[in-house]
Design an enzyme around this catalytic site. Sequence first.
Site, PDB file in Angstrom:
ATOM      1  N   HIS A  48     -10.925  52.624  10.504  1.00 48.15           N
ATOM      2  CA  HIS A  48     -11.180  52.074  11.855  1.00 48.15           C
ATOM      3  C   HIS A  48     -10.848  50.575  11.909  1.00 48.15           C
ATOM      4  O   HIS A  48     -11.658  49.755  12.327  1.00 48.15           O
ATOM      5  CB  HIS A  48     -12.639  52.323  12.289  1.00 48.15           C
TER       6      HIS A  48
ATOM      7  N   ARG B  35     -10.433  58.143  19.456  1.00 46.98           N
ATOM      8  CA  ARG B  35     -11.744  58.381  18.862  1.00 46.98           C
ATOM      9  C   ARG B  35     -11.703  59.676  18.060  1.00 46.98           C
ATOM     10  O   ARG B  35     -10.941  60.592  18.365  1.00 46.98           O
ATOM     11  CB  ARG B  35     -12.823  58.486  19.956  1.00 46.98           C
TER      12      ARG B  35
HETATM   13  P1  NDP Z   1      -8.098  52.284  29.337  1.00 48.92           P
HETATM   14  O1  NDP Z   1      -9.348  52.675  30.061  1.00 48.92           O
HETATM   15  O2  NDP Z   1      -7.360  51.074  29.763  1.00 48.92           O
HETATM   16  O3  NDP Z   1      -7.057  53.508  29.356  1.00 48.92           O
HETATM   17  C1  NDP Z   1      -7.444  54.832  29.172  1.00 48.92           C
HETATM   18  C2  NDP Z   1      -6.247  55.724  29.500  1.00 48.92           C
HETATM   19  O4  NDP Z   1      -6.617  57.085  29.241  1.00 48.92           O
HETATM   20  C3  NDP Z   1      -5.836  55.659  30.978  1.00 48.92           C
HETATM   21  O5  NDP Z   1      -4.443  55.733  31.081  1.00 48.92           O
HETATM   22  C4  NDP Z   1      -6.471  56.927  31.561  1.00 48.92           C
HETATM   23  O6  NDP Z   1      -5.784  57.462  32.685  1.00 48.92           O
HETATM   24  C5  NDP Z   1      -6.334  57.869  30.391  1.00 48.92           C
HETATM   25  N1  NDP Z   1      -7.283  58.985  30.496  1.00 48.92           N
HETATM   26  C6  NDP Z   1      -8.634  58.929  30.510  1.00 48.92           C
HETATM   27  N2  NDP Z   1      -9.149  60.175  30.642  1.00 48.92           N
HETATM   28  C7  NDP Z   1      -8.097  61.018  30.712  1.00 48.92           C
HETATM   29  C8  NDP Z   1      -7.974  62.419  30.874  1.00 48.92           C
HETATM   30  N3  NDP Z   1      -9.036  63.204  30.978  1.00 48.92           N
HETATM   31  N4  NDP Z   1      -6.738  62.941  30.931  1.00 48.92           N
HETATM   32  C9  NDP Z   1      -5.630  62.147  30.841  1.00 48.92           C
HETATM   33  N5  NDP Z   1      -5.673  60.810  30.678  1.00 48.92           N
HETATM   34  C10 NDP Z   1      -6.907  60.252  30.624  1.00 48.92           C
HETATM   35  O7  NDP Z   1      -8.519  52.197  27.783  1.00 48.92           O
HETATM   36  P2  NDP Z   1      -7.863  51.272  26.646  1.00 48.92           P
HETATM   37  O8  NDP Z   1      -6.407  51.474  26.634  1.00 48.92           O
HETATM   38  O9  NDP Z   1      -8.400  49.907  26.748  1.00 48.92           O
HETATM   39  O10 NDP Z   1      -8.530  51.932  25.322  1.00 48.92           O
HETATM   40  C11 NDP Z   1      -8.328  53.284  25.003  1.00 48.92           C
HETATM   41  C12 NDP Z   1      -9.208  53.712  23.850  1.00 48.92           C
HETATM   42  O11 NDP Z   1      -8.682  53.217  22.620  1.00 48.92           O
HETATM   43  C13 NDP Z   1     -10.633  53.177  23.850  1.00 48.92           C
HETATM   44  O12 NDP Z   1     -11.469  53.910  24.727  1.00 48.92           O
HETATM   45  C14 NDP Z   1     -11.048  53.349  22.405  1.00 48.92           C
HETATM   46  O13 NDP Z   1     -11.627  54.618  22.226  1.00 48.92           O
HETATM   47  C15 NDP Z   1      -9.719  53.291  21.642  1.00 48.92           C
HETATM   48  N6  NDP Z   1      -9.657  52.084  20.777  1.00 48.92           N
HETATM   49  C16 NDP Z   1      -9.562  52.230  19.420  1.00 48.92           C
HETATM   50  C17 NDP Z   1      -9.495  51.120  18.588  1.00 48.92           C
HETATM   51  C18 NDP Z   1      -9.297  51.252  17.111  1.00 48.92           C
HETATM   52  O14 NDP Z   1      -9.406  50.256  16.389  1.00 48.92           O
HETATM   53  N7  NDP Z   1      -8.963  52.412  16.591  1.00 48.92           N
HETATM   54  C19 NDP Z   1      -9.577  49.750  19.130  1.00 48.92           C
HETATM   55  C20 NDP Z   1      -9.602  49.695  20.560  1.00 48.92           C
HETATM   56  C21 NDP Z   1      -9.670  50.836  21.342  1.00 48.92           C
HETATM   57  P3  NDP Z   1      -5.669  56.606  34.065  1.00 48.92           P
HETATM   58  O15 NDP Z   1      -4.682  55.500  33.740  1.00 48.92           O
HETATM   59  O16 NDP Z   1      -5.117  57.562  35.035  1.00 48.92           O
HETATM   60  O17 NDP Z   1      -7.042  56.083  34.359  1.00 48.92           O
END
Ligand code: NDP
Length: 318
Positions: A281, A233
Amino acid sequence: MNIPEQETLLINFLTDAELAEWKTYFSSRLPDLRLAAWDDVSVDPLSVRYVLVWEPEAGQLARFPHLRVILSEAAGVDHLLSDSTLPPDIPITRMVTPETAARMADYVTMASYMLVRRLPEIIQAQRHKRWAAHLAGGLASETAVGILGLGRLGTAVAQRLLANGFTVNGWSRSAKTVPGVVGFYGAKGLSPFLTRSQIMVNLLPDTAETRGIINDDFLAQLPDGAGIINVGRGHQLQHDALLRALDRGRVSGAVLDVFPQEPLPEDDPLWCHPGVIVTSHVASLISHQSKAQHALTIIQADRAGQALPLVFNRTLGY
Ligand code: NDP
């Protein structure tokens, strides 16, 4: 108050042709469910059980007293959370389909190759009709990519990059094991992760903890001449810090798909920076077929009283 038997799924942003496509898909699978466009005034608000939305106007979702699930049209739900009237107990599901993961893996692999092969500089050379035989670039097999956020999408991206010969590091909040990926986690794991990631991919969700995370200090820890790919994001990457790092050569190039303000304002310096490639995006825009399959899975699970997949965790913020 009588609850109408008819159940409705309201869908945001559809042309008539797209709505017809959705109706065809659902007619043989859930024939009793009515599908309607978001702005269809003939829909009784009491019949609305499901909504598929991107960024509804604040207060709109509170109009449906029998709403059972809010299906976000995206993987992130940040666009929904600014609505202070958002019904607090209704589950919100994230849209992550096999197509989302495949498209994200395609995009990040493409962007990684662009940075390895110095494409931002090659594009500049072409614009100025400058023969640039020195811009041969490196090899995937000699490049380490670090993925911030080793969730559903981060894992799919990691697997694709590994298959293409890159070395892959991952960083997450809790410890994760993904075969072939060197894993780091938590605050302590961040520095060692950054120092060994020549290309840094941001795939973190938008939370209070991740906003602004990519700042001067963060960028200073990457290897000299590192590349940046932002597909998480926009608010997570501090653009002033990126521009400083690009201008000093600390960062050699960036491929950016998400921005704090979208569309990116016309006067934003990123549009014309020679080291930056901007996309709108589009990293992981998916087909209506894929969205409809996902919506069907969620609604069937809800009707069967099963746990819903991909529920947004309001406590964790993702
Ligand atoms: P998930 O919820 O499956 O994964 C999120 C990951 O981020 C997890 O590994 C989590 O850790 C980690 N995380 C969250 N907070 C922290 C933190 N504070 N410190 C370290 N690691 C952290 O999400 P997705 O993979 O499904 O999606 C990720 C993001 O991709 C979405 O939220 C969206 O913003 C973005 N996106 C962008 C798109 C685009 O077209 N550009 C399309 C689709 C998504 P843990 O595994 O330990 O929980």
